[in-house]
Design an enzyme around this catalytic site. Structure first.
Site, PDB file in Angstrom:
ATOM      1  N   ARG A   1     -19.444   6.450   4.658  1.00  0.00           N
ATOM      2  CA  ARG A   1     -18.224   5.662   4.441  1.00  0.00           C
ATOM      3  C   ARG A   1     -18.075   4.604   5.536  1.00  0.00           C
ATOM      4  O   ARG A   1     -17.301   3.659   5.383  1.00  0.00           O
ATOM      5  CB  ARG A   1     -16.965   6.544   4.463  1.00  0.00           C
TER       6      ARG A   1
ATOM      7  N   GLN B   1     -24.968  12.338  -3.402  1.00  0.00           N
ATOM      8  CA  GLN B   1     -23.506  12.260  -3.403  1.00  0.00           C
ATOM      9  C   GLN B   1     -22.889  13.149  -4.488  1.00  0.00           C
ATOM     10  O   GLN B   1     -21.767  12.915  -4.937  1.00  0.00           O
ATOM     11  CB  GLN B   1     -23.049  10.809  -3.581  1.00  0.00           C
TER      12      GLN B   1
ATOM     13  N   LYS C   1     -24.386  -0.572  -6.367  1.00  0.00           N
ATOM     14  CA  LYS C   1     -24.610  -0.090  -7.728  1.00  0.00           C
ATOM     15  C   LYS C   1     -23.668  -0.743  -8.743  1.00  0.00           C
ATOM     16  O   LYS C   1     -24.087  -1.071  -9.856  1.00  0.00           O
ATOM     17  CB  LYS C   1     -24.466   1.427  -7.795  1.00  0.00           C
ATOM     18  N   THR C   2     -22.403  -0.948  -8.367  1.00  0.00           N
ATOM     19  CA  THR C   2     -21.469  -1.573  -9.308  1.00  0.00           C
ATOM     20  C   THR C   2     -21.923  -2.989  -9.640  1.00  0.00           C
ATOM     21  O   THR C   2     -21.876  -3.418 -10.803  1.00  0.00           O
ATOM     22  CB  THR C   2     -20.048  -1.595  -8.733  1.00  0.00           C
TER      23      THR C   2
ATOM     24  N   ASP D   1     -21.988   5.295 -15.329  1.00  0.00           N
ATOM     25  CA  ASP D   1     -21.847   5.203 -13.879  1.00  0.00           C
ATOM     26  C   ASP D   1     -21.594   6.602 -13.299  1.00  0.00           C
ATOM     27  O   ASP D   1     -21.071   7.482 -13.991  1.00  0.00           O
ATOM     28  CB  ASP D   1     -20.674   4.274 -13.545  1.00  0.00           C
ATOM     29  N   GLU D   2     -21.943   6.798 -12.033  1.00  0.00           N
ATOM     30  CA  GLU D   2     -21.738   8.081 -11.343  1.00  0.00           C
ATOM     31  C   GLU D   2     -22.284   9.250 -12.161  1.00  0.00           C
ATOM     32  O   GLU D   2     -21.629  10.280 -12.344  1.00  0.00           O
ATOM     33  CB  GLU D   2     -20.239   8.295 -11.049  1.00  0.00           C
TER      34      GLU D   2
END
Length: 634
Positions: free
Chosen positions: A583, A253, A32-33, A222-223
């Site tokens: 993770r 998330q 995503k980044t 973002d997020e």
């Protein structure tokens, strides 16, 4: 049209969808980044001035990483803008709010550079406010958390006061009004005010709002799943008539509901703005077995857009599951397995141990220390946690009242400030107010009582006595925000003290206190970069490791249960487990204990529901026999 290299079809779609609203549902490890960075590059490649682009995220680290990627890139190669030093405005929400406030300070009646209260400053003023209204029994951290939560929901002090019904709410309301008065008189803002004032500014000043909508024609958030009400409102107010807003997030998330994050912000985006939706499902982090486990687990949550992560990296290894006899056995398993991984060539920093609650780290730290394995705790180390240090200070002061330990004991007494503490330590107790002298007298009597019993009671009983008689237990019970987990840390301290109960008094207590002091000292010396990471699952969000241990998978611990269980709490716990699983890159080790000692008593434990929700064909049991002679049950 030229598109960035090495992007998959969905990533390219997100990058090239420039005009209008865009919702990017980005699964864990889906890049995503990179998509945000490439999208900003594409906007600039199409001739938009960099300063017309705004990107907002949650942490300074994330903002800096995004800024570095864009600033150090060749996003403008071959364009007339290639020599411009201007870059998009990239910041955290709080930094953005402060920018708006500083640029419009006169409109808001503030100084150009208002004083900003950090959490410590706010806590100090809340304590003063509680003293002013005569409600010193309330826990300042709890009061500040209530105020912060309400500010995040767009509720001000007057509105909260009008709606307060219970005695506790009315006391919080009164303290809040005193706190706000202090902020005004000091010309100061707290962290929440940076968002609240910015929102009020834009809501009440159409000209100012239009100025920023024209300044930043393209907005990226973002997020987005982590935004609370005030953050989502701030973003919406900055969106201009063209609705060029791109939000990126993952409902699976969403793990910060306890601090105000609203999952509804993402769920309602299409209805509010319309536009395009792009789903990023290709994962570039984990093996397919790990992703299949995560996919099957999270599918048990309702009210989520369908999304299944996949990878081209191959199936990979199965997940390992260890059923430990007790907590000590679990910690020993973790330490021995990590030792095997390192022996086979894994770097310590490639390994992470994740747990639901901070108190769980203590047993694992001890075993890693015994094995000589370097580790680093992200967050406060067990023996450095305030509540643990406070109880240890009471015990040490009861045996030998040194100025250092007495000073910490004094700090735990409500209503005793710095000036009074200095007078006490200087032997000027006779100059104190009668109320403070009475509190100090009670504290000395408690210390004397603990000291007398130290001659014959076991260490675990003395720790329990210190927790209760000092008033620390009641203070934590009154703290509805952090008290439960902090009390769990003290229960773990009792469990640790049980190990010294077999020694004769008072040497058992002395050995226990010496062990705690040495562990703390050694923790302070552990600064290796190449070290195993120990952290809560919350702290692990956004990170990745080749090898991940997820421990304590028991009912009541993970999923964590509280007395004041909120609606849909199990869904957020399941999302937290999903975050833990995703993770890992290569291998996951799961573990639970059939018995665990909590607060000095050993209870039978039930394996976590989440273990049953994982695909059983992907789980391979770990046994003591497989590990050879390295495993010994406590």
């Amino acid at each position: 049209m030229k598109v960035p290299l090495q992007l998959n079809a969905q990533q390219q779609k997100a990058v090239l969808t420039i005009g209008g609203p865009l919702l990017v549902i980005a699964g864990a490890g889906a890049g995503k980044t990179r998509v945000i960075v490439e999208r900003i590059r594409e906007i600039i490649r199409q001739g938009v001035a960099p300063e017309k682009v705004l990107a907002v995220t949650f942490t300074n680290k994330a903002a800096q990483e995004m800024r570095n990627r864009i600033q150090g890139s060749t996003f403008a190669q071959g364009s007339p803008r290639s020599n411009l030093k201007d870059i998009p405005f990239i910041s955290t929400f709080h930094s953005l709010g402060l920018t708006l406030i500083k640029e419009n300070h006169k409109v808001l009646g503030l100084k150009r550079n208002p004083a900003i209260y950090d959490r410590g400053d706010s806590l100090r003023e809340i304590k003063h406010a509680l003293k002013t209204i005569g409600a010193e029994d309330l826990e300042p951290r709890m009061v500040l958390a209530v105020i912060s939560r309400n500010k995040g929901e767009g509720v001000d002090a007057d509105s909260f006061t009008a709606g307060a019904t219970s005695p506790m709410e009315r006391d919080v309301a009164r303290a809040w009004l005193v706190y706000e008065k202090e902020l005004r008189e000091s010309g100061a803002l707290d962290f929440d005010d940076l968002l609240v004032r910015a929102v009020v500014l834009l809501q009440t000043n159409p000209e100012v709002r239009k100025k920023y909508q024209e300044r930043w024609e393209y907005l990226h958030i973002d997020e987005y799943q982590d935004t609370n009400a005030i953050q989502a409102t701030l973003a919406e107010l900055l969106v201009g008539p063209q609705k060029n807003i791109c939000v990126v997030g993952d409902l699976d998330q969403t793990i910060y509901g306890w601090r105000g994050a609203m999952i509804e912000n993402m769920l309602s985006f299409e209805k509010k703005f319309g536009g395009h939706v792009v789903v990023l499902e290709q994962n570039y982090r984990s093996s397919q077995n790990i992703l299949d486990a995560a996919n099957e687990l999270i599918a048990n949550n309702p009210n989520r857009p369908e999304k299944r992560l996949f990878t081209e990296a191959g199936p990979g290894e199965k997940l390992a599951l260890y059923a430990a006899g007790d907590g000590g056995d679990e910690a020993l398993f973790v330490a021995r397995k990590i030792g095997e991984l390192i022996h086979d060539g894994a770097r310590p920093q490639s390994i992470a141990v994740l747990y639901r609650a901070n108190f769980q780290s203590r047993a694992i730290e001890e075993k890693l220390l015994d094995a000589g394995i370097p580790y680093q705790v992200l967050g406060t180390r067990f023996f450095e946690r305030k509540e643990v240090k406070d109880v240890l200070a009471w015990l040490r002061a009861a045996i030998s009242e040194t100025p250092t330990e007495l000073a910490r004991v004094i700090d735990t007494l409500s209503g005793v400030g710095k000036v009074s503490k200095l007078k006490i330590l200087a032997g000027q107790e006779h100059t104190l107010a009668p109320k403070i002298r009475e509190r100090l007298s009670r504290a000395r009597a408690t210390l004397q009582k603990i000291g007398v019993h130290a001659a014959n009671l076991q260490p675990s009983h003395l720790v329990r006595m210190a927790i209760v008689e000092s008033g620390i237990e009641q203070t934590l019970k009154d703290d509805k925000i952090e008290g439960g987990e902090r009390l769990e840390n003290l229960r773990e301290l009792v469990s640790l003290a049980v190990r010294y109960d077999g020694q004769p008094a008072p040497s058992g207590l002395e050995a226990f206190l010496e062990s705690a002091a040495l562990a703390s000292d050694q923790d302070e010396l552990k600064e290796e970069r190449d070290a195993v990471r120990l952290m809560t699952v919350h702290a692990a969000k956004g990170l990745e490791f080749p090898y991940v241990f997820i421990v304590g998978l028991e009912e009541g611990l993970f999923p964590y249960s509280r007395e004041d269980e909120e609606k849909n709490a199990i869904e957020e716990e399941r999302r937290l487990m999903y975050v833990a699983l995703t993770r890992a890159q290569k291998k996951i080790y799961l573990s639970f204990a059939m018995m665990r000692t909590v607060f000095g008593s050993t209870d039978i434990r039930q394996a976590s529901t989440f273990l049953q929700e994982l695909p059983q064909e992907l789980i391979e049991p770990e046994t003591p026999e497989r590990l050879g002679k390295t495993i010994y049950l406590d």
